[in-house]
Design a protein around this motif. Structure first.
Motif, PDB file in Angstrom:
ATOM      1  N   CYS A  75      96.889 -25.235  53.630  1.00  0.00           N
ATOM      2  CA  CYS A  75      95.985 -24.215  54.178  1.00  0.00           C
ATOM      3  C   CYS A  75      96.422 -23.772  55.567  1.00  0.00           C
ATOM      4  O   CYS A  75      96.423 -22.578  55.870  1.00  0.00           O
ATOM      5  N   ILE A  76      96.799 -24.713  56.416  1.00  0.00           N
ATOM      6  CA  ILE A  76      97.155 -24.378  57.792  1.00  0.00           C
ATOM      7  C   ILE A  76      98.393 -23.490  57.816  1.00  0.00           C
ATOM      8  O   ILE A  76      98.412 -22.443  58.457  1.00  0.00           O
ATOM      9  N   LYS A  77      99.416 -23.913  57.105  1.00  0.00           N
ATOM     10  CA  LYS A  77     100.660 -23.140  57.076  1.00  0.00           C
ATOM     11  C   LYS A  77     100.423 -21.757  56.461  1.00  0.00           C
ATOM     12  O   LYS A  77     100.898 -20.750  56.981  1.00  0.00           O
ATOM     13  N   GLY A  78      99.670 -21.710  55.383  1.00  0.00           N
ATOM     14  CA  GLY A  78      99.365 -20.434  54.745  1.00  0.00           C
ATOM     15  C   GLY A  78      98.532 -19.530  55.632  1.00  0.00           C
ATOM     16  O   GLY A  78      98.735 -18.314  55.674  1.00  0.00           O
ATOM     17  N   ALA A  79      97.589 -20.118  56.379  1.00  0.00           N
ATOM     18  CA  ALA A  79      96.748 -19.325  57.267  1.00  0.00           C
ATOM     19  C   ALA A  79      97.566 -18.737  58.411  1.00  0.00           C
ATOM     20  O   ALA A  79      97.334 -17.593  58.825  1.00  0.00           O
ATOM     21  N   ILE A  80      98.534 -19.483  58.911  1.00  0.00           N
ATOM     22  CA  ILE A  80      99.379 -18.963  59.987  1.00  0.00           C
ATOM     23  C   ILE A  80     100.217 -17.798  59.478  1.00  0.00           C
ATOM     24  O   ILE A  80     100.259 -16.730  60.095  1.00  0.00           O
ATOM     25  N   GLY A 138      99.714 -15.962  56.746  1.00  0.00           N
ATOM     26  CA  GLY A 138      98.833 -14.865  56.353  1.00  0.00           C
ATOM     27  C   GLY A 138      98.219 -14.160  57.543  1.00  0.00           C
ATOM     28  O   GLY A 138      98.023 -12.948  57.539  1.00  0.00           O
ATOM     29  N   GLY A 139      97.893 -14.918  58.598  1.00  0.00           N
ATOM     30  CA  GLY A 139      97.329 -14.319  59.808  1.00  0.00           C
ATOM     31  C   GLY A 139      98.312 -13.405  60.501  1.00  0.00           C
ATOM     32  O   GLY A 139      97.947 -12.319  60.974  1.00  0.00           O
ATOM     33  N   VAL A 140      99.564 -13.820  60.553  1.00  0.00           N
ATOM     34  CA  VAL A 140     100.593 -12.973  61.175  1.00  0.00           C
ATOM     35  C   VAL A 140     100.815 -11.713  60.338  1.00  0.00           C
ATOM     36  O   VAL A 140     100.857 -10.605  60.864  1.00  0.00           O
ATOM     37  N   ALA A 141     100.931 -11.889  59.023  1.00  0.00           N
ATOM     38  CA  ALA A 141     101.121 -10.727  58.154  1.00  0.00           C
ATOM     39  C   ALA A 141      99.908  -9.803  58.202  1.00  0.00           C
ATOM     40  O   ALA A 141     100.047  -8.576  58.253  1.00  0.00           O
ATOM     41  N   GLY A 142      98.717 -10.391  58.208  1.00  0.00           N
ATOM     42  CA  GLY A 142      97.502  -9.588  58.280  1.00  0.00           C
ATOM     43  C   GLY A 142      97.365  -8.885  59.613  1.00  0.00           C
ATOM     44  O   GLY A 142      96.877  -7.758  59.684  1.00  0.00           O
ATOM     45  N   HIS A 143      97.817  -9.536  60.681  1.00  0.00           N
ATOM     46  CA  HIS A 143      97.768  -8.917  62.004  1.00  0.00           C
ATOM     47  C   HIS A 143      98.637  -7.669  62.041  1.00  0.00           C
ATOM     48  O   HIS A 143      98.266  -6.652  62.640  1.00  0.00           O
ATOM     49  N   MET A 144      99.782  -7.740  61.397  1.00  0.00           N
ATOM     50  CA  MET A 144     100.679  -6.574  61.356  1.00  0.00           C
ATOM     51  C   MET A 144     100.035  -5.415  60.597  1.00  0.00           C
ATOM     52  O   MET A 144     100.285  -4.265  60.913  1.00  0.00           O
ATOM     53  N   ALA A 145      99.193  -5.735  59.629  1.00  0.00           N
ATOM     54  CA  ALA A 145      98.520  -4.709  58.837  1.00  0.00           C
ATOM     55  C   ALA A 145      97.153  -4.348  59.400  1.00  0.00           C
ATOM     56  O   ALA A 145      96.468  -3.490  58.864  1.00  0.00           O
ATOM     57  N   HIS A 175      94.580  -6.570  59.748  1.00  0.00           N
ATOM     58  CA  HIS A 175      93.533  -7.395  59.135  1.00  0.00           C
ATOM     59  C   HIS A 175      93.887  -8.866  59.295  1.00  0.00           C
ATOM     60  O   HIS A 175      94.097  -9.573  58.309  1.00  0.00           O
ATOM     61  N   GLY A 176      93.939  -9.350  60.517  1.00  0.00           N
ATOM     62  CA  GLY A 176      94.381 -10.710  60.791  1.00  0.00           C
ATOM     63  C   GLY A 176      93.513 -11.776  60.164  1.00  0.00           C
ATOM     64  O   GLY A 176      94.012 -12.732  59.572  1.00  0.00           O
ATOM     65  N   LYS A 177      92.194 -11.656  60.285  1.00  0.00           N
ATOM     66  CA  LYS A 177      91.296 -12.686  59.749  1.00  0.00           C
ATOM     67  C   LYS A 177      91.327 -12.711  58.228  1.00  0.00           C
ATOM     68  O   LYS A 177      91.317 -13.774  57.611  1.00  0.00           O
ATOM     69  N   LEU A 178      91.378 -11.553  57.623  1.00  0.00           N
ATOM     70  CA  LEU A 178      91.455 -11.483  56.167  1.00  0.00           C
ATOM     71  C   LEU A 178      92.775 -12.070  55.675  1.00  0.00           C
ATOM     72  O   LEU A 178      92.814 -12.805  54.678  1.00  0.00           O
ATOM     73  N   GLY A 179      93.853 -11.769  56.391  1.00  0.00           N
ATOM     74  CA  GLY A 179      95.161 -12.324  56.031  1.00  0.00           C
ATOM     75  C   GLY A 179      95.199 -13.831  56.160  1.00  0.00           C
ATOM     76  O   GLY A 179      95.786 -14.519  55.333  1.00  0.00           O
ATOM     77  N   ALA A 180      94.557 -14.357  57.215  1.00  0.00           N
ATOM     78  CA  ALA A 180      94.526 -15.805  57.409  1.00  0.00           C
ATOM     79  C   ALA A 180      93.729 -16.484  56.300  1.00  0.00           C
ATOM     80  O   ALA A 180      94.129 -17.536  55.792  1.00  0.00           O
ATOM     81  N   ALA A 181      92.611 -15.900  55.902  1.00  0.00           N
ATOM     82  CA  ALA A 181      91.802 -16.480  54.829  1.00  0.00           C
ATOM     83  C   ALA A 181      92.564 -16.454  53.508  1.00  0.00           C
ATOM     84  O   ALA A 181      92.591 -17.450  52.772  1.00  0.00           O
ATOM     85  N   ALA A 182      93.197 -15.340  53.211  1.00  0.00           N
ATOM     86  CA  ALA A 182      93.968 -15.242  51.967  1.00  0.00           C
ATOM     87  C   ALA A 182      95.165 -16.180  52.000  1.00  0.00           C
ATOM     88  O   ALA A 182      95.492 -16.827  50.989  1.00  0.00           O
TER      89      ALA A 182
END
Length: 75
Positions: free
Chosen positions: A26-31, A33-40, A42-49
């Motif tokens: 979860c931690i690695k995926g959240a990091i 996903g958060g970076v990818a979501g931040h670029m788009a 939607h950082g929080k949504l990316g971190a959750a996904a």
């Protein structure tokens, strides 16, 4: 001032009585996903996904390791 003490006591009791979380991946995926979501945008949504996907992938890897280590019946 009393509400701060009450909140602190509640937090301590909640944390000591809460069951442990199984957050493999979860931690690695959240990091990631958060970076990818931040670029788009939607950082929080990316971190959750990312957490959900990372946890799923970690469980899948554990299942594959368990199947690989199971002894084969030889007759």
């Amino acid at each position: 001032m009393k509400w701060i003490l009450a909140a602190a006591c509640t937090a301590v009791i909640s944390l000591t009585l809460a069951p442990t979380a199984d957050a493999k991946g979860c931690i690695k995926g959240a990091i990631v996903g958060g970076v990818a979501g931040h670029m788009a945008g939607h950082g929080k949504l990316g971190a959750a996904a990312g957490c959900v996907v990372g946890h799923h992938e970690a469980n899948k890897a554990d299942a594959n390791k368990a199947n690989a280590q199971a002894p084969a019946d030889q007759k």
